[in-house]
Motif scaffolding. Structure first.
Motif, PDB file in Angstrom:
ATOM      1  N   TYR A 116      11.175  -2.779  14.531  1.00 23.73           N
ATOM      2  CA  TYR A 116      11.459  -3.937  13.522  1.00 23.73           C
ATOM      3  C   TYR A 116      12.638  -4.833  14.327  1.00 23.73           C
ATOM      4  CZ  TYR A 116       8.900  -0.749  10.305  1.00 23.73           C
ATOM      5  OH  TYR A 116       7.924  -0.056  10.024  1.00 23.73           O
ATOM      6  N   ASP A 152      12.764  -3.372   8.179  1.00 26.93           N
ATOM      7  CA  ASP A 152      12.703  -1.781   8.094  1.00 26.93           C
ATOM      8  C   ASP A 152      11.281  -1.421   7.436  1.00 26.93           C
ATOM      9  OD1 ASP A 152      12.867  -1.793   5.189  1.00 26.93           O
ATOM     10  OD2 ASP A 152      14.899  -2.306   5.436  1.00 26.93           O
ATOM     11  N   LYS A 153      11.299   0.000   7.826  1.00 33.11           N
ATOM     12  CA  LYS A 153       9.886   0.670   7.325  1.00 33.11           C
ATOM     13  C   LYS A 153       9.472   0.583   5.578  1.00 33.11           C
ATOM     14  CE  LYS A 153       6.871   4.627   7.910  1.00 33.11           C
ATOM     15  NZ  LYS A 153       6.457   4.522   6.528  1.00 33.11           N
ATOM     16  N   HIS A 164       1.139  -1.347  14.462  1.00 32.76           N
ATOM     17  CA  HIS A 164       1.911  -2.453  15.145  1.00 32.76           C
ATOM     18  C   HIS A 164       3.558  -2.153  14.973  1.00 32.76           C
ATOM     19  CE1 HIS A 164      -0.770  -5.073  17.055  1.00 32.76           C
ATOM     20  NE2 HIS A 164      -1.188  -5.434  15.968  1.00 32.76           N
ATOM     21  N   PHE A 165       3.663  -1.910  13.727  1.00 26.78           N
ATOM     22  CA  PHE A 165       5.235  -1.694  13.418  1.00 26.78           C
ATOM     23  C   PHE A 165       5.675  -0.465  14.016  1.00 26.78           C
ATOM     24  CE2 PHE A 165       4.521  -4.253   9.608  1.00 26.78           C
ATOM     25  CZ  PHE A 165       5.353  -5.157   9.594  1.00 26.78           C
ATOM     26  N   GLU A 166       5.197   0.578  13.969  1.00 21.29           N
ATOM     27  CA  GLU A 166       5.529   1.936  14.804  1.00 21.29           C
ATOM     28  C   GLU A 166       5.788   1.778  16.114  1.00 21.29           C
ATOM     29  OE1 GLU A 166       2.601   4.703  13.220  1.00 21.29           O
ATOM     30  OE2 GLU A 166       3.320   4.353  11.441  1.00 21.29           O
ATOM     31  N   LEU A 219       1.417 -10.808  12.461  1.00 19.99           N
ATOM     32  CA  LEU A 219       2.932 -10.016  12.587  1.00 19.99           C
ATOM     33  C   LEU A 219       3.736 -10.921  13.872  1.00 19.99           C
ATOM     34  CD1 LEU A 219       2.023  -6.409  12.136  1.00 19.99           C
ATOM     35  CD2 LEU A 219       3.126  -8.073  10.228  1.00 19.99           C
ATOM     36  N   ALA A 244       8.197  -2.770   4.989  1.00 17.85           N
ATOM     37  CA  ALA A 244       6.978  -2.953   5.522  1.00 17.85           C
ATOM     38  C   ALA A 244       5.801  -2.326   4.806  1.00 17.85           C
ATOM     39  CB  ALA A 244       6.599  -2.264   6.894  1.00 17.85           C
ATOM     40  N   MET A 301       0.380  -1.295  10.141  1.00 18.86           N
ATOM     41  CA  MET A 301       1.796  -0.200  10.418  1.00 18.86           C
ATOM     42  C   MET A 301       1.924   0.386  11.841  1.00 18.86           C
ATOM     43  SD  MET A 301       3.097  -0.402   7.671  1.00 18.86           S
ATOM     44  CE  MET A 301       4.465   0.824   7.826  1.00 18.86           C
ATOM     45  N   LEU A 356      10.016  -7.580  12.196  1.00 21.16           N
ATOM     46  CA  LEU A 356       8.954  -8.544  12.610  1.00 21.16           C
ATOM     47  C   LEU A 356       8.791  -9.505  11.525  1.00 21.16           C
ATOM     48  CD1 LEU A 356       5.977  -6.145  14.073  1.00 21.16           C
ATOM     49  CD2 LEU A 356       7.408  -8.022  15.414  1.00 21.16           C
ATOM     50  N   ILE A 376      10.451  -8.776   8.188  1.00 20.39           N
ATOM     51  CA  ILE A 376      10.479  -7.220   7.912  1.00 20.39           C
ATOM     52  C   ILE A 376      11.271  -6.434   8.690  1.00 20.39           C
ATOM     53  CG2 ILE A 376       9.005  -5.335   7.482  1.00 20.39           C
ATOM     54  CD1 ILE A 376       6.647  -7.039   6.829  1.00 20.39           C
ATOM     55  N   TYR A 436      -3.806  -9.407   9.422  1.00 17.93           N
ATOM     56  CA  TYR A 436      -2.106  -9.285   9.511  1.00 17.93           C
ATOM     57  C   TYR A 436      -1.633  -9.802  10.537  1.00 17.93           C
ATOM     58  CZ  TYR A 436      -2.378  -5.664   5.777  1.00 17.93           C
ATOM     59  OH  TYR A 436      -2.687  -5.121   4.514  1.00 17.93           O
TER      60      TYR A 436
END
Lengths: 55, 285
Positions: free
Chosen positions: B126, B146-147, B120-122, B170, B150, B118, B128, B144, B168
């Motif tokens: 997006y 959007d949050k 990484h996403f932050e 990504l 995810a 998470m 990913l 993915i 993970y």
């Protein structure tokens, strides 16, 4: 030869080889040819697709 | 005359094409079902009918990989080698090797817990693409965007909690046409290439219905694929490329047990013949 699952007639090509998969046209069950000596053919349940299958 | 063995666990068109081709070229062949073959630590090569060289063609990655280990334990030449199979079967290791060898590849992020993924996403944002490190045919590959998505996908991974779910992988979403390129390499030769056109969705796997179309092998494709093949250890490989609108070609995957039944119908070269020739030359070296 009949489908062990639904008893429909299974179409097994003459050139089918051990290890090949045959499917029942009626119920969709998949079988692997386990043994083939002339017209003497043995089938076993085919493996289902695994998580690690593919290229 | 040499003997070629094809190890399989499901006899597909590809394995039959290889056997037929080898026979037509005058080689003896043996077909061995991995599922009914047994080994032990005292096993000897002479107990088996592996011939002079084995083409390992199992559809199950783990089965093929471990069967290859047994073959190498018995000093049986096998294509591809354990090391190549191990590398290509794992997307994370492949990505690292491609990058280390200066081969353009999508930027990819690795983490080992849901919280870290998470993060990484932050930090990256997006979209990913999340992929399992081991797996084929596009299974569980998801964009993915959007949050909420995810959160849902990562929560699902925590529920299933298999060994792979904790790793993970990504990857940046490449801005590309709705297709990718599959190239078959045999040793240091490019044998054939095709576009795999998406059938409407995000994925371009033939197994999911993507339309194959022959692709001209340009100098760029050739150079990049031969470098990628060398980077992973060489052999018989299926190299996947995307056409990044900004960077040009990028290699995103190298496949170990390449499928070719579609491509064989349209390729200029005789794909099975190239593979058999390679196997024979492999043992002559």
């Amino acid at each position: 030869m009949n489908c062990p699952e639904c008893d429909a007639n299974l179409n097994i090509p003459d050139d089918a080889a051990v290890g090949e998969i045959v499917s029942c046209a009626d119920c969709g069950a998949d079988y692997e040819i386990a043994k083939k000596e002339g017209s003497d053919i043995e089938l076993k349940q085919a493996e289902t697709v695994g998580e690690d299958w593919g290229e | 005359m040499q003997k070629i063995c094809i190890v399989f666990d499901r006899l597909r068109t590809e394995e039959k094409l290889l056997q037929t081709q080898a026979s037509e070229m005058g080689y003896e062949t043996s077909m061995i079902d991995a599922k009914i073959t047994r080994f032990n630590t005292d096993s000897n090569k002479s107990e088996y009918d592996f011939g002079d060289v084995v083409l390992e063609r199992c559809i199950s990655y783990y089965r093929g990989l471990h069967f290859t280990a047994c073959l190498e334990f018995l000093n049986v030449p096998v294509i591809n080698s354990f090391e190549v199979s191990n590398t290509c079967g794992n997307k994370m290791i492949t990505s690292m090797l491609l990058k280390k060898n200066n081969i353009p590849t999508p930027k990819t992020y690795f983490s080992f817990s849901a919280e870290s993924a998470m993060e990484h996403f932050e930090k990256v944002g997006y979209p990913l693409v999340i992929k399992p490190i081991i797996g084929s045919w596009g299974r569980s590959v998801m964009p993915i965007k959007d949050k909420d998505t995810a959160d849902a996908i990562i929560e699902n991974r925590q529920v299933t909690d298999g060994p792979q779910d904790r790793i993970y992988y990504l990857q940046e979403m490449i801005d590309r046409p709705p297709r990718d390129i599959r190239v078959i390499t045999v040793g240091d030769q490019i044998v054939a290439a095709m576009y795999r056109k998406s059938s409407g969705g995000f994925k371009t796997n033939i197994a999911l219905g993507a339309e194959p179309e022959i692709c001209k092998i340009t100098n760029d494709i050739e150079e990049l694929c031969l470098k990628a093949s060398k980077a992973v250890g060489g052999g018989i490989l299926g190299i996947d490329l995307m056409e990044d609108k900004n960077r040009g070609l990028v290699v995103h995957e190298v496949n170990n047990t390449v499928e070719f039944k579609g491509l064989v119908k349209v390729a200029e070269k005789n794909i099975p013949k190239e593979m058999i020739d390679f196997a024979i030359n492999y043992i002559r070296k």
